[in-house]
Design an enzyme around this catalytic site. Structure first.
Site, PDB file in Angstrom:
ATOM      1  N   ARG A 121      35.769 -20.728 -30.003  1.00 12.65           N
ATOM      2  CA  ARG A 121      34.333 -20.702 -29.690  1.00 12.65           C
ATOM      3  C   ARG A 121      33.760 -22.095 -29.457  1.00 12.65           C
ATOM      4  O   ARG A 121      32.959 -22.308 -28.545  1.00 12.65           O
ATOM      5  CB  ARG A 121      33.597 -20.021 -30.855  1.00 12.65           C
ATOM      6  CG  ARG A 121      32.078 -20.091 -30.824  1.00 12.65           C
ATOM      7  CD  ARG A 121      31.514 -19.430 -32.078  1.00 12.65           C
ATOM      8  NE  ARG A 121      30.112 -19.705 -32.306  1.00 12.65           N
ATOM      9  CZ  ARG A 121      29.113 -18.922 -31.891  1.00 12.65           C
ATOM     10  NH1 ARG A 121      29.377 -17.830 -31.203  1.00 12.65           N
ATOM     11  NH2 ARG A 121      27.857 -19.226 -32.167  1.00 12.65           N
ATOM     12  N   GLU A 126      22.907 -12.122 -23.260  1.00 13.07           N
ATOM     13  CA  GLU A 126      24.149 -11.677 -23.896  1.00 13.07           C
ATOM     14  C   GLU A 126      24.654 -10.524 -23.019  1.00 13.07           C
ATOM     15  O   GLU A 126      24.097  -9.431 -23.043  1.00 13.07           O
ATOM     16  CB  GLU A 126      23.898 -11.199 -25.331  1.00 13.07           C
ATOM     17  CG  GLU A 126      23.450 -12.277 -26.299  1.00 13.07           C
ATOM     18  CD  GLU A 126      24.596 -13.180 -26.759  1.00 13.07           C
ATOM     19  OE1 GLU A 126      25.770 -12.840 -26.475  1.00 13.07           O
ATOM     20  OE2 GLU A 126      24.312 -14.213 -27.391  1.00 13.07           O
TER      21      GLU A 126
END
Length: 452
Positions: A255, A399
């Site tokens: 990430r 998102e």
């Protein structure tokens, strides 16, 4: 190392899981990522009350897991789903403990390695270099994306300008494409970045899709032609270049950035917790090994510093900031760091509503929208909040698909519909900049905070 869970129960009281370590030799085949995810699973867990929340936090704290949603155990809430990637040696024990505590769960992905193989296929067999053959419906490596950017710049000189805004921690150039007809010196601008979090591959895929659609539809789409004539678009397909490469070569679910830490072996900073706005407060971690690590100081990451410097330099013309993430199917706007209403709420809320409506019109996919703090969770030091507090009146974070069935492994077959619907939303937000909306309250707010 194998981990054996034992759920000790005394009456109805759960005493936690005792972890016993033993050495296990596992054969490794020559698959993607050296077959490191074979047998790993993704659980979706839904604690139904505060007691179950606390037990789940305790349980997940006893093993090394990769939280997908939310990205920190501190954000686990009752009646909210928790998606967690569990190593193969821990899956049986976790299942036993959850069953013992009557915490509802289901296994979304039963073999993570197989899903990874299905998502990407065999990359070596793909020929995707030239623009005419470039396939926008597969995921591309950083090398391919950057070669494509040079090609876009070479073949569309009247609409595209490519430049670097700095270098990453590992020394890679941070390339940006400027799209728009060169008609006048001053034009309003939209900034779009993708790939802030390395494992969210659908982000860079969308940024490429946006450029392709903008250039290819310029001649026949009156809306896109008007946008390109009256606005500039700054597109950064891969924000976190070092992390993105690492997610292709070593750890598919990486990430953070790849910066080193002097005191810890752990590497990287969450590039969406490193901005100078309520830095390292709620929703961010001060521990370098956590996925939401805020960094040693604001803008410690050269990638964040470079983008912040560019946006500060162009703050008078950049009117919209859009950051593309995954996954949850949401359109978020400020604030992320606190529960409060932004001064120009009516304009931003209207823009979000129109964008989500346009997105829905493509395939009937529903997105939730609203302030990030209440729609998703509280997080400090985000780029969206920073952009808003630095004078960009329309700041959004998408998102993208899905809501957890595939998670970060969205199949290549879904790139087209995901990008097609998102394109409608971003075009709607951009078109809104060409119309008037009452923003006087926002200007008054800026006068109250001249130092921001």
């Amino acid at each position: 190392m194998a981990v054996d869970f034992r759920c000790a129960v005394h009456g109805s009281v759960f005493w936690g899981c005792v972890i016993i370590l033993s050495n296990v030799l596992c054969p490794i085949d020559a698959y993607l990522y050296n077959n490191r995810y074979a047998g790993d699973q993704v659980f979706r867990i839904t604690p139904s009350n505060e007691g179950e929340v606390q037990e789940l936090k305790k349980l997940l704290g006893n093993i090394k897991v990769d939280l997908w949603q939310p990205n920190s155990a501190s954000l686990i809430r009752h009646n909210a789903t928790v998606d967690v990637h569990v190593r193969r040696n821990n899956t049986r024990g976790l299942r036993a403990c959850l069953q013992k505590e009557h915490i509802y769960f289901k296994v979304f992905i039963s073999n993570l390695q197989k899903e990874i193989e299905k998502q990407t296929g065999y990359r070596s067999s793909r020929k995707r270099r030239s623009e005419s053959q470039y396939d926008y419906e597969v995921y591309h490596s950083l090398e391919e994306i950057q070669s494509w950017m040079f090609e876009m710049n070479r073949t569309h000189p009247h609409l595209v300008d490519m430049f670097s805004i700095g270098r990453s921690y590992e020394g890679r150039p941070l390339y940006v494409l400027q799209l728009g007809k060169r008609t006048r010196s001053y034009k309003k601008a939209v900034w779009i970045d993708c790939g802030v979090h390395a494992r969210e591959w659908i982000g860079p895929a969308f940024c490429q899709w946006f450029v392709k659609e903008a250039l290819h539809s310029y001649q026949y789409d009156s809306v896109m032609r008007r946008l390109m004539n009256q606005l500039n678009f700054y597109i950064m397909p891969v924000f976190n270049v070092d992390g993105y490469i690492f997610s292709w070569t070593t750890d598919r679910f990486w990430r953070k950035t790849r910066s080193k830490n002097g005191k810890y072996h752990c590497r990287g900073v969450d590039a969406n917790r490193n901005w100078k706005v309520k830095w390292c407060e709620e929703g961010a971690s001060s521990h370098p090994c956590d996925d939401t690590y805020c960094g040693p100081f604001p803008e410690s990451e050269p990638e964040v510093k470079a983008v912040a410097k560019f946006l500060r330099k162009h703050k008078k013309r950049v009117k919209a900031y859009v950051s593309i993430h995954a996954y949850a199917q949401m359109l978020l706007y400020p604030y992320s760091y606190k529960y409060a209403t932004i001064p120009n709420f009516n304009c931003v809320e209207s823009a979000a509503h129109n964008a989500v409506t346009a997105l829905y019109s493509a395939y009937g996919v529903r997105y939730r929208y609203g302030p990030a703090s209440t729609t998703l969770y509280v997080s400090s030091g985000s780029s969206m909040d920073w952009a808003y507090r630095n004078g960009i009146p329309y700041a959004f974070a998408f998102e993208l698909r899905d809501t957890g069935y595939f998670g970060f492994l969205l199949p290549e077959a879904l790139i087209n519909p995901t990008c097609t619907e998102t394109m409608r939303a971003v075009k709607t937000i951009s078109s809104g900049l060409l119309k008037k909306c009452e923003t006087g309250t926002y200007q008054l707010d800026r006068e109250r905070y001249p130092y921001l």
